[in-house]
Scaffold this motif. Structure first.
Motif, PDB file in Angstrom:
ATOM      1  N   GLU A   1      -7.547  -2.320   5.375  1.00 38.71           N
ATOM      2  CA  GLU A   1      -7.519  -1.183   4.452  1.00 38.71           C
ATOM      3  C   GLU A   1      -6.710  -0.072   5.101  1.00 38.71           C
ATOM      4  OE1 GLU A   1      -8.641  -0.982   1.402  1.00 38.71           O
ATOM      5  OE2 GLU A   1      -9.856  -2.807   1.331  1.00 38.71           O
ATOM      6  N   THR A   2      -5.783   0.498   4.355  1.00 38.86           N
ATOM      7  CA  THR A   2      -4.949   1.564   4.888  1.00 38.86           C
ATOM      8  C   THR A   2      -5.793   2.787   5.208  1.00 38.86           C
ATOM      9  OG1 THR A   2      -2.967   0.788   3.778  1.00 38.86           O
ATOM     10  CG2 THR A   2      -3.032   3.131   4.339  1.00 38.86           C
ATOM     11  N   SER A   3      -5.661   3.283   6.431  1.00 37.42           N
ATOM     12  CA  SER A   3      -6.421   4.458   6.854  1.00 37.42           C
ATOM     13  C   SER A   3      -5.524   5.667   7.105  1.00 37.42           C
ATOM     14  CB  SER A   3      -7.239   4.144   8.105  1.00 37.42           C
ATOM     15  OG  SER A   3      -6.400   3.686   9.140  1.00 37.42           O
ATOM     16  N   GLU A   4      -4.273   5.421   7.509  1.00 37.81           N
ATOM     17  CA  GLU A   4      -3.341   6.511   7.786  1.00 37.81           C
ATOM     18  C   GLU A   4      -1.922   6.040   7.510  1.00 37.81           C
ATOM     19  OE1 GLU A   4      -4.471   8.809  11.640  1.00 37.81           O
ATOM     20  OE2 GLU A   4      -5.088   6.723  11.951  1.00 37.81           O
TER      21      GLU A   4
ATOM     22  N   MET B   1      -3.859   0.322   9.421  1.00 33.89           N
ATOM     23  CA  MET B   1      -4.962  -0.259   8.674  1.00 33.89           C
ATOM     24  C   MET B   1      -6.129  -0.537   9.611  1.00 33.89           C
ATOM     25  SD  MET B   1      -2.673  -2.890   6.399  1.00 33.89           S
ATOM     26  CE  MET B   1      -1.482  -3.166   7.709  1.00 33.89           C
ATOM     27  N   ASP B   2      -7.336  -0.529   9.052  1.00 34.61           N
ATOM     28  CA  ASP B   2      -8.523  -0.838   9.845  1.00 34.61           C
ATOM     29  C   ASP B   2      -8.729  -2.351   9.906  1.00 34.61           C
ATOM     30  OD1 ASP B   2      -9.711  -1.628   7.427  1.00 34.61           O
ATOM     31  OD2 ASP B   2     -10.906   0.191   7.246  1.00 34.61           O
TER      32      ASP B   2
ATOM     33  N   ASP C   1       0.829  -1.212   0.000  1.00 33.36           N
ATOM     34  CA  ASP C   1       0.000   0.000   0.000  1.00 33.36           C
ATOM     35  C   ASP C   1       0.862   1.261   0.000  1.00 33.36           C
ATOM     36  OD1 ASP C   1      -2.304  -1.508  -0.081  1.00 33.36           O
ATOM     37  OD2 ASP C   1      -2.976  -0.969   1.936  1.00 33.36           O
TER      38      ASP C   1
ATOM     39  N   GLN D   1      -9.815   0.859  18.453  1.00 32.94           N
ATOM     40  CA  GLN D   1      -9.262   2.207  18.580  1.00 32.94           C
ATOM     41  C   GLN D   1      -8.869   2.538  20.020  1.00 32.94           C
ATOM     42  OE1 GLN D   1      -8.360   4.219  16.239  1.00 32.94           O
ATOM     43  NE2 GLN D   1      -9.222   3.086  14.541  1.00 32.94           N
TER      44      GLN D   1
END
Length: 145
Positions: A111-114, A106-107, A44, A82
């Motif tokens: 999926e990459t979130s930050e 990733m969540d 990613d 979180q």
């Protein structure tokens, strides 16, 4: 026979997406994680930040800045809850000649979130303040700070 770049890039993205889906499904079914987050994070980071994948094991990727190559170490972490601010990232490899580290968060679906970036000198400075027995270990929040 395929011609290298576009076919292999498409194949790599397709394989990464399938690995992402399988890892998420596996965790939902078993409650356990598959050790795929480092590979997904690296793929990613390379794709999203337009990096070049390294051909050797000195770093994960690189790019050029001001005509000089910058070697990048990529760390990935899936954040399932979180509330777990103390989640640890993988150990930083200071024996390797990298210039900066990327932390790919990733969540629960991988999926990459930050993505966060830190320079090597800053990481060495922060870790020097910690116990020498930690050998490059830190939490996600410490990296973000």
């Amino acid at each position: 026979m395929t011609n290298g770049t576009s076919d292999s890039a498409y194949s790599m993205q397709k394989l990464t997406d399938e690995a992402r889906r399988l890892a998420a499904d596996y965790r939902r079914a078993t409650g356990k994680t598959l050790p795929l987050s480092p590979e997904i994070a690296t793929n990613d980071a390379i794709r999203l930040l337009h990096l070049t994948q390294a051909d050797d094991d000195t770093c994960d990727a690189f790019y050029e800045a001001d005509g000089e190559p910058r070697k990048v170490q990529v760390k990935g972490r899936v954040v399932f809850d979180q509330g777990k601010a103390a989640s640890r990232i993988g150990q930083l490899k200071f024996e390797k000649p990298w210039d900066e580290t990327l932390l790919v968060l990733m969540d629960e679906n991988y999926e990459t979130s930050e993505i966060y970036k830190a320079e090597r000198k800053k990481m060495e400075s922060v870790l020097a303040e910690k116990s020498p027995n930690k050998r490059g270990a830190m939490t996600v929040n410490q990296f973000k700070a």
